[in-house]
Design an enzyme around this catalytic site. Structure first.
Site, PDB file in Angstrom:
ATOM      1  N   CYS A  93      -1.113   5.884   9.189  1.00 21.26           N
ATOM      2  CA  CYS A  93      -1.489   4.593   8.606  1.00 21.26           C
ATOM      3  C   CYS A  93      -2.595   4.864   7.592  1.00 21.26           C
ATOM      4  O   CYS A  93      -2.543   5.849   6.865  1.00 21.26           O
ATOM      5  CB  CYS A  93      -1.919   3.618   9.699  1.00 21.26           C
ATOM      6  SG  CYS A  93      -3.299   4.212  10.693  1.00 21.26           S
ATOM      7  N   ARG A 103       0.845  -1.204   0.000  1.00 23.31           N
ATOM      8  CA  ARG A 103       0.000   0.000   0.000  1.00 23.31           C
ATOM      9  C   ARG A 103       0.877   1.251   0.000  1.00 23.31           C
ATOM     10  O   ARG A 103       0.572   2.234  -0.683  1.00 23.31           O
ATOM     11  CB  ARG A 103      -0.943  -0.004   1.204  1.00 23.31           C
ATOM     12  CG  ARG A 103      -2.001  -1.081   1.157  1.00 23.31           C
ATOM     13  CD  ARG A 103      -2.936  -1.007   2.345  1.00 23.31           C
ATOM     14  NE  ARG A 103      -3.758   0.210   2.305  1.00 23.31           N
ATOM     15  CZ  ARG A 103      -4.489   0.650   3.323  1.00 23.31           C
ATOM     16  NH1 ARG A 103      -4.491  -0.020   4.477  1.00 23.31           N
ATOM     17  NH2 ARG A 103      -5.215   1.732   3.210  1.00 23.31           N
TER      18      ARG A 103
END
Length: 281
Positions: free
Chosen positions: A236, A178
């Site tokens: 995050c 990611r």
């Protein structure tokens, strides 16, 4: 903040529960995009533990602030009092074992000024593996008297996160793919904040879900540049696993600040730059 003020083992928790001042227990089981965990809590939890819903009580409504923006302070305080949280008495938080949800509760309580909150290392799995019992008995907490006073831990907004990446250390706690922008299963844009370093939360724990020893964590973060005197920030996807990285840093004896809006907030503004690939820039 030292490790023994941030986490505790199942054996340590068992001893404290048998002591003269047992901690208040919060069960924060949660799965990203998964089913409601209240039925699992009702089927079996630590005796006396109150259930806390991450999506409803540890986050505000999803929107421009990200997928899990910080909750309204007063609403959060009311939820914690309903769960029995005292102003200064000990609190222990646990989840199903991944640690992310428990860390989110830990961070919010610490950020809003609670002086004595820890996470059960390894969560429910560690408790049962150590022979700890569960109960399905209904819990009716005694109303707590905790009143939140935000600001006890560092909090970054988007501009401050970008500055931290340039002038300090900004750690991206998501999975490496990611970060690199190879896949993005949740948010509309893949990639990372320019200058951020990939530091997946999953590398902070062993196969049993418990944190690596403090010296191993310290070596890991030092190798990423989180040395003494350099300000450290963490983000995050939406401020949940990032809280777990802040907790890991605390176990390592390193202070850090959380960008709570995280990637879901950052990428919502098309004017903000996005980097892809394995390099920070």
């Amino acid at each position: 903040m030292t490790a023994n003020t941030a986490i505790l083992s199942a054996a340590e928790l068992r001893n404290e529960l048998a002591g003269s001042r047992p901690p208040v227990l919060l069960d924060v089981r949660w799965q990203l995009g998964g089913p409601d965990q209240r039925p699992a809590y009702e089927a079996g939890h630590l005796a006396g533990a109150a259930y806390v819903d991450l999506d409803r009580e540890l986050a505000g409504p999803a929107g421009s602030g990200g997928r899990h923006p910080l909750p309204d302070t007063e609403a959060f305080g009311a939820a914690m009092r309903r769960a029995g949280v005292p102003a200064d008495g000990p609190v222990v938080v646990y989840d199903g074992g991944q640690g992310w949800a428990a860390a989110r509760a830990w961070w919010l309580l610490r950020w809003t000024g609670h002086p004595n909150v820890r996470v059960l290392d390894g969560g429910l799995a560690a408790w049962t593996a150590a022979g700890g019992e569960l109960t399905a008995e209904r819990v009716i907490p005694v109303e707590g008297d905790f009143k939140p006073n935000p600001g006890a831990l560092g909090l970054l907004d988007a501009d401050a996160a970008a500055l931290r990446a340039r002038e300090g250390v900004l750690l991206d706690a998501r999975a490496g793919e990611r970060y690199r922008g190879e896949v993005e299963p949740i948010d509309p844009v893949g990639g990372h904040i320019p200058g951020a370093l990939s530091a997946p939360t999953t590398e902070n724990v062993g196969p049993d879900g418990r944190f690596l020893p403090a010296d191993a964590l310290r070596a890991r973060f030092t190798a990423l540049g989180a040395s003494e005197g350099r300000p450290v920030g963490v983000y995050c996807g939406s401020g949940v696993s990032g809280a777990h990285e802040v907790l890991a840093l605390a176990v390592a004896g390193i202070e850090s600040d959380l960008y709570a809006g995280s990637w879901s907030h950052w990428c919502a503004d098309p004017a903000r730059p996005v980097a892809t690939g394995p390099d920070p820039q």
